[in-house]
Design an enzyme around this catalytic site. Structure first.
Site, short mmCIF file in Angstrom:
data_model
loop_
_atom_site.label_atom_id
_atom_site.label_comp_id
_atom_site.label_asym_id
_atom_site.label_seq_id
_atom_site.Cartn_x
_atom_site.Cartn_y
_atom_site.Cartn_z
N LYS A 157 36.97 35.07 36.74
CA LYS A 157 36.80 35.47 38.14
C LYS A 157 37.94 34.86 38.95
CE LYS A 157 32.71 33.38 38.48
NZ LYS A 157 32.38 32.98 37.12
N GLU A 158 38.62 35.66 39.75
CA GLU A 158 39.62 35.08 40.65
C GLU A 158 38.91 34.06 41.53
OE1 GLU A 158 41.90 38.02 42.74
OE2 GLU A 158 42.38 39.05 40.89
N LYS A 210 33.68 45.29 28.68
CA LYS A 210 34.32 44.86 29.92
C LYS A 210 33.95 45.77 31.09
CE LYS A 210 36.87 42.99 32.93
NZ LYS A 210 36.56 41.71 33.53
N TYR A 257 24.00 39.52 46.87
CA TYR A 257 24.27 39.32 48.30
C TYR A 257 24.72 40.62 48.94
CZ TYR A 257 24.07 34.31 47.45
OH TYR A 257 23.64 33.07 47.13
N GLY A 263 35.46 44.49 46.91
CA GLY A 263 36.87 44.91 46.82
C GLY A 263 37.47 44.27 45.59
N CYS A 266 39.45 44.66 40.53
CA CYS A 266 38.69 45.06 39.34
C CYS A 266 37.54 46.04 39.60
CB CYS A 266 38.17 43.82 38.61
SG CYS A 266 39.51 42.82 37.95
N LYS A 269 38.38 49.77 40.80
CA LYS A 269 39.13 50.58 39.83
C LYS A 269 38.36 50.74 38.52
CE LYS A 269 42.19 47.32 37.40
NZ LYS A 269 41.45 47.28 36.15
N LYS A 327 37.64 38.11 48.63
CA LYS A 327 36.57 37.14 48.46
C LYS A 327 37.18 35.75 48.66
CE LYS A 327 36.79 36.47 43.45
NZ LYS A 327 36.02 36.41 42.21
N ARG A 334 43.81 43.13 47.21
CA ARG A 334 43.67 44.48 46.66
C ARG A 334 42.28 45.02 46.98
NH1 ARG A 334 46.25 43.35 40.69
NH2 ARG A 334 45.32 41.31 41.07
N1 LIG Z 1 42.52 39.90 38.33
C1 LIG Z 1 41.36 39.69 37.72
O1 LIG Z 1 40.48 38.99 38.24
C2 LIG Z 1 41.08 40.28 36.37
C3 LIG Z 1 40.00 39.79 35.61
C4 LIG Z 1 39.78 40.34 34.36
C5 LIG Z 1 40.59 41.37 33.88
N2 LIG Z 1 41.61 41.82 34.65
C6 LIG Z 1 42.47 42.88 34.10
O2 LIG Z 1 43.65 42.25 33.60
C7 LIG Z 1 44.77 43.12 33.78
C8 LIG Z 1 45.83 42.41 34.61
O3 LIG Z 1 45.31 42.15 35.88
P1 LIG Z 1 46.02 41.16 36.92
O4 LIG Z 1 45.12 41.03 38.08
O5 LIG Z 1 46.49 39.95 36.19
O6 LIG Z 1 47.30 42.06 37.31
P2 LIG Z 1 48.60 41.62 38.14
O7 LIG Z 1 49.04 42.82 38.85
O8 LIG Z 1 48.32 40.37 38.90
O9 LIG Z 1 49.66 41.23 37.00
C9 LIG Z 1 50.20 42.17 36.12
C10 LIG Z 1 51.61 41.71 35.77
O10 LIG Z 1 52.11 42.50 34.70
C11 LIG Z 1 53.51 42.65 34.91
N3 LIG Z 1 54.02 43.75 34.08
C12 LIG Z 1 53.93 45.09 34.28
N4 LIG Z 1 54.51 45.76 33.28
C13 LIG Z 1 54.98 44.83 32.42
C14 LIG Z 1 55.69 44.90 31.18
N5 LIG Z 1 56.01 46.08 30.64
N6 LIG Z 1 56.01 43.75 30.56
C15 LIG Z 1 55.69 42.56 31.11
N7 LIG Z 1 55.04 42.43 32.27
C16 LIG Z 1 54.69 43.55 32.92
C17 LIG Z 1 53.63 42.86 36.39
O11 LIG Z 1 54.94 42.62 36.85
C18 LIG Z 1 52.60 41.84 36.91
O12 LIG Z 1 53.22 40.58 37.16
C19 LIG Z 1 44.22 44.38 34.44
O13 LIG Z 1 43.92 45.32 33.44
C20 LIG Z 1 42.96 43.89 35.10
O14 LIG Z 1 42.00 44.91 35.26
C21 LIG Z 1 41.89 41.29 35.88
#
Ligand SMILES: NC(=O)c1ccc[n+]([C@@H]2O[C@H](COP(=O)([O-])OP(=O)(O)OC[C@H]3O[C@@H](n4cnc5c(N)ncnc54)[C@H](O)[C@@H]3O)[C@@H](O)[C@H]2O)c1
Length: 444
Positions: A157-158, A210, A257, A263, A266, A269, A327, A334
């Protein structure tokens, strides 16, 4: 172990830092040169509690390195993690271009056996696509190198990402062979000491797990928001209903809650992508569609309350907003409900004076120098010359303010609380007009 992580965002950076923390040799690769340059200078591009300390410590120990060199990344790790973004495509499906670009890179540069680990949230069947892409690139090169693809979705979780990664509730490993199961088990052993957290399953089930988790959580929120809207119409208080139902262990207190909508990067989308996947497979996912539309409507509820309070006359009004991130404890904007509120207020001719403890830079990045947005240095500063205060994010710092100061600063004592963090009776005693979510006042 040697690990490469493609993508140094919220997931990749946390994963890299935590895997380095337990002694692995981690190389984080990103195509964003600016991001990598900042990381190499010791700057952390995102706000995430505890992350900076962890990154600094592991960089100093030589276990965590940042690079834009894709070939070096493929050469480095036995494990090749894919942690790149999977944003929604125009039709609502998950856009796999970044995931498949990494697959292409791995196929182009690999010289030895590699385990490709899908950590990004990806639709069921993506591991097959990743495998096919790597295989076709290798075939074109005319070489024969073995590799495996596994699914290892991330549940952090962020705002609590480091803790979640270090002490996960579950580690899902989707695999189709015992070799990778053993290697992944070994990789995650340091995070599995207290009790068994590893669930090994087939790849498609792991991919779906997931989406199922996020869709379930989003469903709980939309359910409560639906009930909150109903409570307003029926003169009931959703907060009393919440504790009343939460006491049933089959329901529980977590994640029920009511508020101004979910928002983040995750839930919106992922619910959309799962509904799309359902449609593709010939199934109409009515519940998911409803979760989505209830949430979209909920993001407009505060604006409607504000609009009604001011009898539609919002032109020239100054609205103070506390909280912009989707949050608390993150700077992630996002799909944040604050964006919908600000944009609708602007469209109606109002101005916004806002404060967030972490998301000011991100807001500036998104909106630039918007003429109707003033970013303030403190919560108090937003109140100067403001017609109303709106709570958008339940940061701790907003929970117990000096209400007499707020009253003295606002032009009129009115608060719109999108997170139900205040006590309506107290605010009424303090002389405020207080609008919350689902707490008995007339519905919009
Ligand atoms: N943010 C969350 O809380 C969270 C939690 C669980 C799962 N996820 C999933 O994890 C994935 C990543 O999410 P995020 O929030 O870390 O995304 P993000 O946008 O913060 O980071 C993604 C990174 O990937 C890089 N990138 C893109 N193409 C690339 C390539 N070809 N080679 C190397 N780097 C590349 C981008 O520059 C960016 O820095 C998503 O599928 C998301 O759904 C996110």
């Amino acid at each position: 172990m040697k690990i490469t992580i493609f993508g140094s965002g919220y997931v990749g950076l946390v994963t890299g830092a935590c895997l380095a923390e337990v002694g692995n040799d981690v190389l984080c690769v990103d195509i964003d040169e600016n991001k990598i340059a900042r990381l190499q200078k010791g700057e952390i591009p995102i706000y995430e509690p505890g992350l900076e300390k962890l990154v600094t410590k592991n960089v100093a120990a030589g276990r965590l390195i940042f690079s834009t060199d894709i070939a070096a990344g493929v050469a480095h790790g036995l494990f090749q993690f894919i942690a790149v973004g999977t944003p929604p495509d125009e039709d609502g499906s998950a856009d796999l271009q970044h995931v498949l670009a990494v697959a292409e890179s791995i196929g182009s540069h690999m010289e030895n056996y590699r385990i490709v680990v899908d950590k990004s949230t990806v639709p069921v069947g993506t591991a097959d696509k990743v495998r096919d892409r790597i295989r076709s690139v290798i075939d074109k090169r005319g070489v024969n190198i073995e590799f495996d693809v596994v699914s290892n979705p991330e549940f952090l979780k962020e705002g609590a990402a480091v803790e979640d990664f270090m002490k996960p509730e579950r580690i899902i490993i989707g695999t189709d062979n015992p070799r990778t199961t053993e290697l992944l088990r070994a990789l995650y052993t340091p995070f599995n000491r207290n009790h068994e957290r590893i669930f090994v399953m087939d790849i498609r089930s792991a991919e779906l797990t997931k989406y199922a988790a996020n869709a379930m959580l989003a469903t709980k929120i939309s359910f409560m928001n639906e009930l909150a809207n109903l409570a307003e119409r029926l003169g009931a208080d959703i907060e009393q209903v919440r504790v009343g139902i939460g006491s049933d262990p089959r329901i529980g207190y977590h994640f029920i809650y009511p508020g101004c909508g979910y928002g983040g990067s995750c839930f919106p989308k992922d619910v959309q992508a799962l509904a799309y996947t359902a449609k593709q497979s010939g199934y109409q996912a009515d519940l998911l569609e409803a979760v989505k539309s209830v949430n979209n409507r909920q993001k407009e509820v505060l604006f409607k309350k504000i609009h009604r309070h001011f009898k539609g006359e919002l032109k020239g009004k100054n609205i103070a907003i506390w909280g912009l991130a989707f949050k608390p404890n993150t700077d992630d904007m996002r799909e944040a409900p604050s964006r919908i509120l600000m944009e609708t207020l602007w469209a109606a001719g109002a101005s916004v004076q806002a404060f967030d403890p972490a998301a000011m830079d991100e807001t500036r990045r998104i909106y630039g120098n918007h003429s109707n947005l003033k970013l303030c240095a403190s919560p108090e500063e937003t109140l100067t010359n403001a017609d109303a205060l709106v709570i958008m994010t339940e940061w701790n710092v907003f929970r117990s303010p000096d209400f007499s100061d707020i009253k003295a600063s606002l032009k009129s004592p009115v608060i719109f609380d999108g997170r139900n963090i205040y006590d309506p009776q107290r605010l009424s005693r303090e002389g405020f007009t207080y609008y919350a979510i689902g707490r008995g006042e007339t519905s919009v």
